[in-house]
Every structure is written in structure tokens, then in C-alpha cells.
Design an enzyme around this catalytic site. Sequence first.
Site, PDB file in Angstrom:
ATOM      1  N   LYS A  77       0.838  -1.206   0.000  1.00 23.56           N
ATOM      2  CA  LYS A  77       0.000   0.000   0.000  1.00 23.56           C
ATOM      3  C   LYS A  77       0.873   1.257   0.000  1.00 23.56           C
ATOM      4  O   LYS A  77       0.652   2.187  -0.764  1.00 23.56           O
ATOM      5  CB  LYS A  77      -0.940   0.004   1.229  1.00 23.56           C
ATOM      6  CG  LYS A  77      -1.896  -1.191   1.259  1.00 23.56           C
ATOM      7  CD  LYS A  77      -2.861  -1.141   2.419  1.00 23.56           C
ATOM      8  CE  LYS A  77      -2.262  -1.481   3.762  1.00 23.56           C
ATOM      9  NZ  LYS A  77      -1.757  -2.863   3.883  1.00 23.56           N
ATOM     10  N   THR A  78       1.877   1.260   0.878  1.00 25.40           N
ATOM     11  CA  THR A  78       2.777   2.416   0.966  1.00 25.40           C
ATOM     12  C   THR A  78       3.551   2.573  -0.344  1.00 25.40           C
ATOM     13  O   THR A  78       3.749   3.696  -0.832  1.00 25.40           O
ATOM     14  CB  THR A  78       3.760   2.229   2.143  1.00 25.40           C
ATOM     15  OG1 THR A  78       2.986   1.981   3.317  1.00 25.40           O
ATOM     16  CG2 THR A  78       4.630   3.440   2.359  1.00 25.40           C
ATOM     17  N   ASP A 122      -0.940   6.690   6.821  1.00 20.65           N
ATOM     18  CA  ASP A 122      -0.992   5.246   7.038  1.00 20.65           C
ATOM     19  C   ASP A 122      -1.874   4.977   8.264  1.00 20.65           C
ATOM     20  O   ASP A 122      -2.032   5.861   9.114  1.00 20.65           O
ATOM     21  CB  ASP A 122       0.444   4.742   7.284  1.00 20.65           C
ATOM     22  CG  ASP A 122       0.569   3.245   7.027  1.00 20.65           C
ATOM     23  OD1 ASP A 122      -0.405   2.628   6.572  1.00 20.65           O
ATOM     24  OD2 ASP A 122       1.657   2.698   7.284  1.00 20.65           O
ATOM     25  N   THR A 171      -5.379  -1.316   7.211  1.00 21.67           N
ATOM     26  CA  THR A 171      -5.531  -2.773   7.220  1.00 21.67           C
ATOM     27  C   THR A 171      -6.955  -3.127   7.664  1.00 21.67           C
ATOM     28  O   THR A 171      -7.335  -4.290   7.674  1.00 21.67           O
ATOM     29  CB  THR A 171      -4.541  -3.402   8.225  1.00 21.67           C
ATOM     30  OG1 THR A 171      -4.638  -2.691   9.456  1.00 21.67           O
ATOM     31  CG2 THR A 171      -3.120  -3.328   7.710  1.00 21.67           C
ATOM     32  N   ARG A 231       6.370  -8.393   1.412  1.00 17.93           N
ATOM     33  CA  ARG A 231       7.238  -8.020   2.542  1.00 17.93           C
ATOM     34  C   ARG A 231       7.814  -9.271   3.213  1.00 17.93           C
ATOM     35  O   ARG A 231       8.984  -9.319   3.578  1.00 17.93           O
ATOM     36  CB  ARG A 231       6.451  -7.188   3.554  1.00 17.93           C
ATOM     37  CG  ARG A 231       7.325  -6.715   4.720  1.00 17.93           C
ATOM     38  CD  ARG A 231       6.505  -5.995   5.763  1.00 17.93           C
ATOM     39  NE  ARG A 231       6.030  -4.716   5.287  1.00 17.93           N
ATOM     40  CZ  ARG A 231       4.969  -4.083   5.777  1.00 17.93           C
ATOM     41  NH1 ARG A 231       4.255  -4.628   6.722  1.00 17.93           N
ATOM     42  NH2 ARG A 231       4.623  -2.898   5.298  1.00 17.93           N
TER      43      ARG A 231
END
Length: 346
Positions: A77-78, A122, A171, A231
Site C-alpha cells: 500500500k505504501t 498510514d 488494514t 514483505r
Amino acid sequence: MSSKKPLPLINSQDSEQISPEKGDVNFLDQTLRPTSWNDYIGQKNIKDNLHILLTAAAERKHPPEHLLFYGPPGLGKTTLAHLIAHETRAQLKATSGPAIEKVGDLASILTNLSPGDILFIDEIHRLNKAIEEVLYPAMESGSLDIIIGKGPSARTIQLDLPQFTLIAATTRIALLSAPLRSRFSGGVFKLEFYTNEEIEKIIERSAKILGVKIDDSAKAEIAKRSRFTPRTANYLLKRSRDLAQVRKSALTKETVMEALNMLGIDEVGLNATDRALLTVIEEKFNGGPVGLNTLAAALSEEQATIEDVYEPYLLQLGFIERTSRGRVITDRAKMHLGLKSKNKLI
Ligand code: ADE
């Protein structure tokens, strides 16, 4: 004497902190994060939609409309926010819901934006209600309404803000209020888990960047244990590389298996907490259903961590089910943990 408090912004290079479940993220951010759309593997639907949205906005010489990305941690997302900033040549200012403690914090972030900036928030689900309400007019009409004073003498002042794009990530989409969600006029996008093939491509790209040779079976072994999450794939690749380096051996399937077994990560990517969660449901609560709060207490974990970090992958694997009465372990999970024999018909 007053010393000016810095804005609760995070250096965009390290907008995520190191935590055990995120792995060694800072390093990942700087080195392995894709810097072009070509390098950003998967999420085709989102990329296609963003391409149209960004092209149209550029043709109109207008900043893109506000965007919301949601989905489990580690899916990129980032990274999407950084890619959008890069493509639109905008400055990205990054912060997070918990970093914005007071209305004044948000007011100073907003008034310090320059025209065309991207503000990345975020964990937006952790923004408190009063702050959220300041965000509405800022998103909708570019104005900042603040109340000065209290009681009968209180008055509202309105400031015009520079045109900006808010990109938010969460999330926990269910925790966002409907009014906030509806203000993301550019779109609300769900990031999906990656396919095995996509994860393998990500590992291949990362290995190249890290300068390590990896054979196909080692790559497949890491992918299998990566929880369909870039990740995690990058984290497991780095830990496997560490072992290969220390052993002065090649990065083979055997090295990967040894490194990941040492970390307690099994052949489908479950870690000790995942296994504890499943075992507790089976052994303490008779397979469930068990309520989230009871489960969290039994595991000494935060409910939010269970919901954000552990459950999405266990649900994806079909290892647990969520029912109205709580969480239930599935036969598939019992089989995996050896709690049920393959031939047993019950
Ligand atoms: N790292 C995080 N997300 C990624 C993606 N979609 N492709 C490649 N590397 C990534």
C-alpha cells in the site's frame, strides 16, 4: 518560552517502523521497494485503474483525487503511494493515524502542504473522530475549519488549503466511518494477496538487487512460505541469504529450508504464533467457535494484531473460519498440524 513541536510527519524513506512481524523493513523500504510501475508486480486491476486516473488527472493538469488503499499488511500500500508521487512528480509527505494526536497536529500538516503535494496517512483507521471531522472539509473543498475558543465566544475560522491529494492506507476498512470512506473520490482499492508466480518474480527481482544467486527450487521454497506477501518474501529471502553467507554455501533449497526452519516458519509459512492460535482453538476451545477477545486473552496478543496480522492469511489458507459466534478451526488446519489423521472420517 515555547519550542516549536515538529510536525508528526515521518521521513518518507522510513515511513514504516521495524517490528518483528514486519521484519527488517527499513532496509526493504530503501533497497527493495519498486521505484517504477514495471517493477511493481501484481495487483493488475489496481494498476490499470490508477493508470487511467493518473493519466486523466495529468491531462486536466489537476492533482489526482483522494485515494484509499486497504488490505493486509505487507502487500504494497505504501509502495503504491510512493509510485503515485513519483509518477505525478509530487512531493510525498507521510504520516500515520496514531501520529496525529490532536486537531492542531492535522491543522499544521495541512497548512504546511504545498500545491500538488501528496499527503500519505498510514493506518488511517486510528485517527480519532474529532480529527476525522477536520479532514472532511479539507478533502471535500480544500478548506480548514477550526474552532477558536470555547463556549459562547467560540468562533470558527476558515482557511483555504493548497490543492493536495490524500492517499490513505488501512488494514481495517471496516473501522472506517462511512462519511470518511465516501470522501475518497478517486477510489477505494483493495489489495489482494499475491499469487505464487508473482511472489517468485518479486523474489527474483529482490535477489538481483541484493546481488545473490538463487536457484529455482530455493526461490519456490521461499515463495511457498511467504504468506502470498511481498514483505514476507523479502524478509525470508534476506534471512536465507544470511545463512548462506555465514555457511559460505550457495542459496539452495536446503539452505532456505534450514534458515526458515530455524526461524520457526513451517512449509506453508506459519510461524509459532499462527500455530499457537490454531492449537489453542482446537485444544482449549474444542475447535471453536471462540470469540476474538477470549482468543486474544488466551494468546496474550492484542485483538487488533490477531485480526490484522494473523487471521487474513489463516483465512486465505482455509485454516480458520469466522462465524457469528467466533473463530473455528477447519479440518484442513488440523490435518496440517497433525491434529487429525488424513484417513480419519469424522
Ligand atoms: N514490494 C512490495 N510490493 C511489491 C510488488 N507489488 N512488486 C514488487 N515488489 C514489491
